[in-house]
Each structure stands twice: as structure tokens, then as C-alpha cells.
Design a protein around this motif. Sequence first.
Motif, mmCIF file in Angstrom:
data_model
loop_
_atom_site.group_PDB
_atom_site.id
_atom_site.type_symbol
_atom_site.label_atom_id
_atom_site.label_comp_id
_atom_site.label_asym_id
_atom_site.label_seq_id
_atom_site.Cartn_x
_atom_site.Cartn_y
_atom_site.Cartn_z
ATOM 1 N N GLU A 1 0.870 -1.179 0.000
ATOM 2 C CA GLU A 1 0.000 0.000 0.000
ATOM 3 C C GLU A 1 0.904 1.226 0.000
ATOM 4 O OE1 GLU A 1 -3.187 2.401 2.839
ATOM 5 O OE2 GLU A 1 -1.902 0.871 3.706
ATOM 6 N N SER B 1 1.896 4.901 0.786
ATOM 7 C CA SER B 1 1.526 5.912 1.770
ATOM 8 C C SER B 1 2.175 7.231 1.398
ATOM 9 C CB SER B 1 2.000 5.485 3.175
ATOM 10 O OG SER B 1 1.804 6.547 4.093
ATOM 11 N N TRP C 1 1.749 9.909 2.976
ATOM 12 C CA TRP C 1 2.141 10.546 4.237
ATOM 13 C C TRP C 1 3.557 10.175 4.626
ATOM 14 C CZ3 TRP C 1 -2.276 10.362 8.403
ATOM 15 C CH2 TRP C 1 -3.396 11.049 7.910
ATOM 16 N N ARG C 2 3.941 8.967 4.289
ATOM 17 C CA ARG C 2 5.272 8.482 4.668
ATOM 18 C C ARG C 2 6.241 8.419 3.489
ATOM 19 N NH1 ARG C 2 1.328 6.152 7.607
ATOM 20 N NH2 ARG C 2 1.638 6.004 9.844
#
Length: 151
Positions: free
Chosen positions: A70, A72, A74-75
Motif C-alpha cells: 500500500e 503511503s 504521508w510516509r
Amino acid sequence: MINIQRADSSHIDTIIDFQKKMAWQTEELELDTDTLQKGVSAVFDDPTKGQYYVAINEEEVIGCLLVTPEWSEWRNGTVLWIQSVYVIKEYRKQGVFKQMYNYLKAKVIADEKLMGLRLYVEKTNLPAQKVYEAIGMNGDHYHFFEWMKTF
């Protein structure tokens, strides 16, 4: 000594058998063999879908799981989802999943592009939840919601 390794196509029939058993044991769900065969084979045909890992004891496959990626934002990295966990009954409560988890955790720690591990568990599967908590995972941050087509 249990060996954890990436599964190969020789493990397909075992993975299918394990997934049928897991679906029945956890949800009393009977999976369609043809659909499952195509679904498992698709992972081997297209590794971007995920990777299966197996636990082997003296040449016997005693457990498996699927890892799917997945992204991300955000990361700025990939979170690995652990799915389709199955350990044969004779080896449960002996740390097989813990070894598989630690194997994956070491891969995440070693790769700066990997950010962590996640999984979901059936709400009523309390034994599995206890295992996940015992190895240091928690369910404190998110609730899982879904919508699925019915067949």
C-alpha cells in the motif's frame, strides 16, 4: 528449525488448501476453488499484486501468508499489509506466525522504502488478536471499513 521463505509456484496448491481451510475456520465461508486458484496464481503471475511467504519445517509447509503493498503518501513509502495468514493446527501456539512476522519486520527495518506492517483481523477472531497483540502490534489507531460486491 522453521525456515521462512518467499513462496514459489510449487506452493500454489498448498496455499489454496490453506486458504480454503482458513476461510472455513474463521468465517465458515466456503471459497470457490476455481476463483481461488485464479486469485492465488495471479499473485505469482504479477508480483506487483503481492508476495506469498511460507513457513517450512523439515520440508513440510506449515504456514503461509500474503503480503500486499500500500503506497503511503504521508510516509513517502510502502506499507506492507499481511493477509491470508494460515498455520496448520498442529503448529499453532508454537510461534510460527511470530517467526513469519519477525522475518517481515526485519525486511521493513532494512529497507528505507518500507514504512511498516499492517493487518486486519475478523472481529470475532479473538485468538488471532491476542497473538498480534503479543508480538507488539496494536489495533488502537484505525477501524477498518469495507464494501464488497456479493456473488
